[in-house]
Design a protein around this motif. Sequence first.
Motif, PDB file in Angstrom:
ATOM      1  N   ASP A 239       8.224   0.631   4.874  1.00 62.89           N
ATOM      2  CA  ASP A 239       8.066   1.737   5.525  1.00 62.89           C
ATOM      3  C   ASP A 239       6.942   2.389   5.033  1.00 62.89           C
ATOM      4  O   ASP A 239       6.126   3.080   5.864  1.00 62.89           O
ATOM      5  CB  ASP A 239       9.341   2.670   4.934  1.00 62.89           C
ATOM      6  CG  ASP A 239       9.156   4.100   5.111  1.00 62.89           C
ATOM      7  OD1 ASP A 239       9.287   4.364   6.482  1.00 62.89           O
ATOM      8  OD2 ASP A 239       8.999   4.899   4.310  1.00 62.89           O
ATOM      9  N   ALA A 240       6.258   2.161   3.604  1.00 67.03           N
ATOM     10  CA  ALA A 240       4.917   2.709   3.270  1.00 67.03           C
ATOM     11  C   ALA A 240       3.842   2.052   3.814  1.00 67.03           C
ATOM     12  O   ALA A 240       3.019   2.696   4.228  1.00 67.03           O
ATOM     13  CB  ALA A 240       5.063   2.310   1.572  1.00 67.03           C
ATOM     14  N   ALA A 241       3.745   0.780   4.174  1.00 67.22           N
ATOM     15  CA  ALA A 241       2.963   0.184   4.996  1.00 67.22           C
ATOM     16  C   ALA A 241       2.744   0.900   6.362  1.00 67.22           C
ATOM     17  O   ALA A 241       1.631   1.147   6.875  1.00 67.22           O
ATOM     18  CB  ALA A 241       2.964  -1.130   4.778  1.00 67.22           C
ATOM     19  N   CYS A 242       3.962   1.093   7.027  1.00 75.46           N
ATOM     20  CA  CYS A 242       3.998   1.708   8.063  1.00 75.46           C
ATOM     21  C   CYS A 242       3.132   3.032   8.199  1.00 75.46           C
ATOM     22  O   CYS A 242       2.452   3.530   9.162  1.00 75.46           O
ATOM     23  CB  CYS A 242       5.446   1.881   8.898  1.00 75.46           C
ATOM     24  SG  CYS A 242       6.048   0.336   9.428  1.00 75.46           S
ATOM     25  N   ARG A 243       3.723   3.821   7.190  1.00 75.92           N
ATOM     26  CA  ARG A 243       2.985   5.079   7.138  1.00 75.92           C
ATOM     27  C   ARG A 243       1.497   5.201   6.746  1.00 75.92           C
ATOM     28  O   ARG A 243       0.856   6.161   7.355  1.00 75.92           O
ATOM     29  CB  ARG A 243       3.923   5.893   5.956  1.00 75.92           C
ATOM     30  CG  ARG A 243       5.310   6.418   6.476  1.00 75.92           C
ATOM     31  CD  ARG A 243       5.897   7.231   5.308  1.00 75.92           C
ATOM     32  NE  ARG A 243       6.448   6.533   4.142  1.00 75.92           N
ATOM     33  CZ  ARG A 243       6.225   6.612   2.880  1.00 75.92           C
ATOM     34  NH1 ARG A 243       5.476   7.478   2.461  1.00 75.92           N
ATOM     35  NH2 ARG A 243       6.797   5.702   2.072  1.00 75.92           N
ATOM     36  N   LEU A 244       1.051   4.242   6.073  1.00 73.66           N
ATOM     37  CA  LEU A 244      -0.103   3.977   5.913  1.00 73.66           C
ATOM     38  C   LEU A 244      -1.161   3.736   7.231  1.00 73.66           C
ATOM     39  O   LEU A 244      -2.084   4.297   7.226  1.00 73.66           O
ATOM     40  CB  LEU A 244      -0.468   2.748   4.802  1.00 73.66           C
ATOM     41  CG  LEU A 244      -2.098   2.276   4.621  1.00 73.66           C
ATOM     42  CD1 LEU A 244      -2.838   3.378   3.812  1.00 73.66           C
ATOM     43  CD2 LEU A 244      -2.064   1.069   3.744  1.00 73.66           C
ATOM     44  N   ILE A 245      -0.632   2.813   7.838  1.00 69.57           N
ATOM     45  CA  ILE A 245      -1.296   2.390   9.212  1.00 69.57           C
ATOM     46  C   ILE A 245      -1.089   3.879  10.057  1.00 69.57           C
ATOM     47  O   ILE A 245      -2.358   3.875  10.868  1.00 69.57           O
ATOM     48  CB  ILE A 245      -0.330   1.261   9.938  1.00 69.57           C
ATOM     49  CG1 ILE A 245      -0.637   0.003   8.903  1.00 69.57           C
ATOM     50  CG2 ILE A 245      -0.882   0.873  11.190  1.00 69.57           C
ATOM     51  CD1 ILE A 245       0.431  -1.188   9.325  1.00 69.57           C
ATOM     52  N   ALA A 246      -0.067   4.312  10.053  1.00 71.60           N
ATOM     53  CA  ALA A 246       0.183   5.683  11.035  1.00 71.60           C
ATOM     54  C   ALA A 246      -1.156   6.657  10.731  1.00 71.60           C
ATOM     55  O   ALA A 246      -1.380   7.377  11.314  1.00 71.60           O
ATOM     56  CB  ALA A 246       1.386   6.293  10.878  1.00 71.60           C
ATOM     57  N   ARG A 247      -1.664   6.707   9.457  1.00 72.86           N
ATOM     58  CA  ARG A 247      -2.477   7.868   9.007  1.00 72.86           C
ATOM     59  C   ARG A 247      -3.971   7.757   9.572  1.00 72.86           C
ATOM     60  O   ARG A 247      -4.620   8.485   9.579  1.00 72.86           O
ATOM     61  CB  ARG A 247      -2.588   7.687   7.311  1.00 72.86           C
ATOM     62  CG  ARG A 247      -1.582   8.222   6.667  1.00 72.86           C
ATOM     63  CD  ARG A 247      -1.636   8.310   4.882  1.00 72.86           C
ATOM     64  NE  ARG A 247      -0.510   8.775   4.521  1.00 72.86           N
ATOM     65  CZ  ARG A 247      -0.405   8.744   3.062  1.00 72.86           C
ATOM     66  NH1 ARG A 247      -1.188   8.433   2.406  1.00 72.86           N
ATOM     67  NH2 ARG A 247       0.888   9.083   2.560  1.00 72.86           N
ATOM     68  N   GLY A 248      -4.077   6.367  10.040  1.00 69.67           N
ATOM     69  CA  GLY A 248      -5.135   6.024  10.904  1.00 69.67           C
ATOM     70  C   GLY A 248      -6.608   6.094   9.856  1.00 69.67           C
ATOM     71  O   GLY A 248      -7.701   6.027  10.328  1.00 69.67           O
ATOM     72  N   ILE A 249      -6.335   6.015   8.519  1.00 70.34           N
ATOM     73  CA  ILE A 249      -7.471   5.903   7.723  1.00 70.34           C
ATOM     74  C   ILE A 249      -7.904   4.456   7.358  1.00 70.34           C
ATOM     75  O   ILE A 249      -7.135   3.366   7.342  1.00 70.34           O
ATOM     76  CB  ILE A 249      -7.154   6.412   6.253  1.00 70.34           C
ATOM     77  CG1 ILE A 249      -6.511   7.735   6.252  1.00 70.34           C
ATOM     78  CG2 ILE A 249      -8.291   6.170   5.209  1.00 70.34           C
ATOM     79  CD1 ILE A 249      -6.279   8.461   5.173  1.00 70.34           C
ATOM     80  N   ALA A 250      -8.985   3.891   7.426  1.00 71.70           N
ATOM     81  CA  ALA A 250      -9.662   2.605   7.484  1.00 71.70           C
ATOM     82  C   ALA A 250      -9.304   1.875   5.962  1.00 71.70           C
ATOM     83  O   ALA A 250      -9.501   2.604   5.114  1.00 71.70           O
ATOM     84  CB  ALA A 250     -11.027   2.377   7.630  1.00 71.70           C
ATOM     85  N   PHE A 251      -8.617   0.677   6.087  1.00 67.95           N
ATOM     86  CA  PHE A 251      -8.453   0.093   4.757  1.00 67.95           C
ATOM     87  C   PHE A 251      -8.434  -1.382   5.116  1.00 67.95           C
ATOM     88  O   PHE A 251      -8.223  -1.996   6.272  1.00 67.95           O
ATOM     89  CB  PHE A 251      -7.116   0.376   4.310  1.00 67.95           C
ATOM     90  CG  PHE A 251      -5.953  -0.016   4.939  1.00 67.95           C
ATOM     91  CD1 PHE A 251      -5.183  -1.493   4.897  1.00 67.95           C
ATOM     92  CD2 PHE A 251      -5.321   0.732   6.023  1.00 67.95           C
ATOM     93  CE1 PHE A 251      -4.343  -1.530   5.414  1.00 67.95           C
ATOM     94  CE2 PHE A 251      -4.256   0.519   6.830  1.00 67.95           C
ATOM     95  CZ  PHE A 251      -3.587  -0.939   6.513  1.00 67.95           C
ATOM     96  N   ASP A 252      -8.911  -1.902   4.028  1.00 69.84           N
ATOM     97  CA  ASP A 252      -9.141  -3.606   4.192  1.00 69.84           C
ATOM     98  C   ASP A 252      -8.366  -4.393   3.153  1.00 69.84           C
ATOM     99  O   ASP A 252      -8.569  -5.716   3.083  1.00 69.84           O
ATOM    100  CB  ASP A 252     -10.710  -3.837   3.981  1.00 69.84           C
ATOM    101  CG  ASP A 252     -11.505  -3.731   3.004  1.00 69.84           C
ATOM    102  OD1 ASP A 252     -10.856  -3.323   2.149  1.00 69.84           O
ATOM    103  OD2 ASP A 252     -12.669  -3.782   3.049  1.00 69.84           O
ATOM    104  N   ALA A 253      -7.700  -3.639   2.211  1.00 70.38           N
ATOM    105  CA  ALA A 253      -6.908  -4.146   1.042  1.00 70.38           C
ATOM    106  C   ALA A 253      -5.763  -3.421   0.851  1.00 70.38           C
ATOM    107  O   ALA A 253      -5.876  -2.258   0.998  1.00 70.38           O
ATOM    108  CB  ALA A 253      -7.922  -4.930   0.125  1.00 70.38           C
ATOM    109  N   ILE A 254      -4.651  -4.167   0.255  1.00 67.90           N
ATOM    110  CA  ILE A 254      -3.541  -3.163  -0.159  1.00 67.90           C
ATOM    111  C   ILE A 254      -3.312  -3.857  -1.622  1.00 67.90           C
ATOM    112  O   ILE A 254      -3.185  -5.145  -1.758  1.00 67.90           O
ATOM    113  CB  ILE A 254      -2.495  -3.512   0.721  1.00 67.90           C
ATOM    114  CG1 ILE A 254      -2.517  -2.584   1.955  1.00 67.90           C
ATOM    115  CG2 ILE A 254      -1.178  -2.963  -0.118  1.00 67.90           C
ATOM    116  CD1 ILE A 254      -1.433  -2.882   2.895  1.00 67.90           C
ATOM    117  N   PHE A 255      -3.066  -3.145  -2.793  1.00 63.67           N
ATOM    118  CA  PHE A 255      -2.543  -3.577  -3.690  1.00 63.67           C
ATOM    119  C   PHE A 255      -1.033  -2.848  -3.757  1.00 63.67           C
ATOM    120  O   PHE A 255      -1.111  -1.463  -3.891  1.00 63.67           O
ATOM    121  CB  PHE A 255      -3.479  -3.079  -4.824  1.00 63.67           C
ATOM    122  CG  PHE A 255      -2.648  -3.338  -6.349  1.00 63.67           C
ATOM    123  CD1 PHE A 255      -1.906  -4.388  -6.682  1.00 63.67           C
ATOM    124  CD2 PHE A 255      -2.836  -2.325  -7.361  1.00 63.67           C
ATOM    125  CE1 PHE A 255      -1.282  -4.405  -8.109  1.00 63.67           C
ATOM    126  CE2 PHE A 255      -2.511  -2.367  -8.791  1.00 63.67           C
ATOM    127  CZ  PHE A 255      -1.470  -3.568  -8.756  1.00 63.67           C
TER     128      PHE A 255
END
Length: 340
Positions: A239-255
Amino acid sequence: MAAGDKPTSFDIAALAGVSQPTVSRALRGDRTVSAATRLRIEAIAAQLNYKVDKNASALRRGSTSTLALLFFEDPAPDGSRINPFFLSMLGSILHTCGARGYDLLTSFQQLSADWHVDYEDSRKADGLILLGYGDFDAYSRRLDQLVAQGTHFVRWGSPDPAHPGTVIGCDNFAGGHDAGQHLIERGRGRIAFLGDASSQYPESRDRYRGLVAALHKAGLPVDPGLQVDALSSEASGYDAACRLIARGIAFDAIFAASDMIALGAVRALAEAGRSVPDDVALVGFDDIPAASLAQPPLTTIRQDYAQAGELLVDMLIRRVGGQETAPVLLAPELVVRKSS
């Protein structure tokens, strides 16, 4: 000792050339007895086929020769109740209790239950080992009550001078810093964090603080939009990763604050068409068994569960014996696999 007589601890003391209390302490694993003396006493006890009478020993000491281990449920949306990391620690706790001459009671608790009162009334064990806490703000109030009623206890978590009880824990700040530095060395500069960074979850908060320190050290920006709250479960990580993607903010890594969160993030990234590690590098925390079996295998920060279990038991036994104990932070270890 006459033939056919049942051997006693006094017989062992005479043969070993030590006092009877030394024999008793050695046979219950007390580390104030030197290793050489303990081995000599154990060898003589085995030769005589001597068995410790736990009931008599407990009556003499005014104790039960039993410790209690309380697991606290995580408020996870997928129904998973116990962090798999704690289950890994259980084997070490059981082994150490056996080696020290203690039995172990295990119990699953909800933070809403009156577990602190139940213990005070029943006195089924000499002391408590506490694993998990859910919301730490609610949990800490119960810790104060344990102190007020004189309960011996140790807990796994983050040391904090404002909260009572001897703590064994991982250096979460160092672990977060190692995870961030690793990702930065892999050329990643937009690192998201999945996990709660508030005072309610101090271990997760310290992991985030370590990541932020690594970003600052490298001169990279810290974007608050790349931090998403998540509990330690696969469903919450998804759920958290889905919300992160939905924000539309660029990211290239997840901790991720735990391996369970990271495993949920893998599924969300795959559904969004993002490859791990080509599009998004991923690092978890704990090194649970599932981490090495994931696809791709998960880079993670390993906590030494075997040493943790042994320390929790030994610290509690010392507290039951009236000794002072201090918090211990275990060093984390970066385990690099294909996800990064």
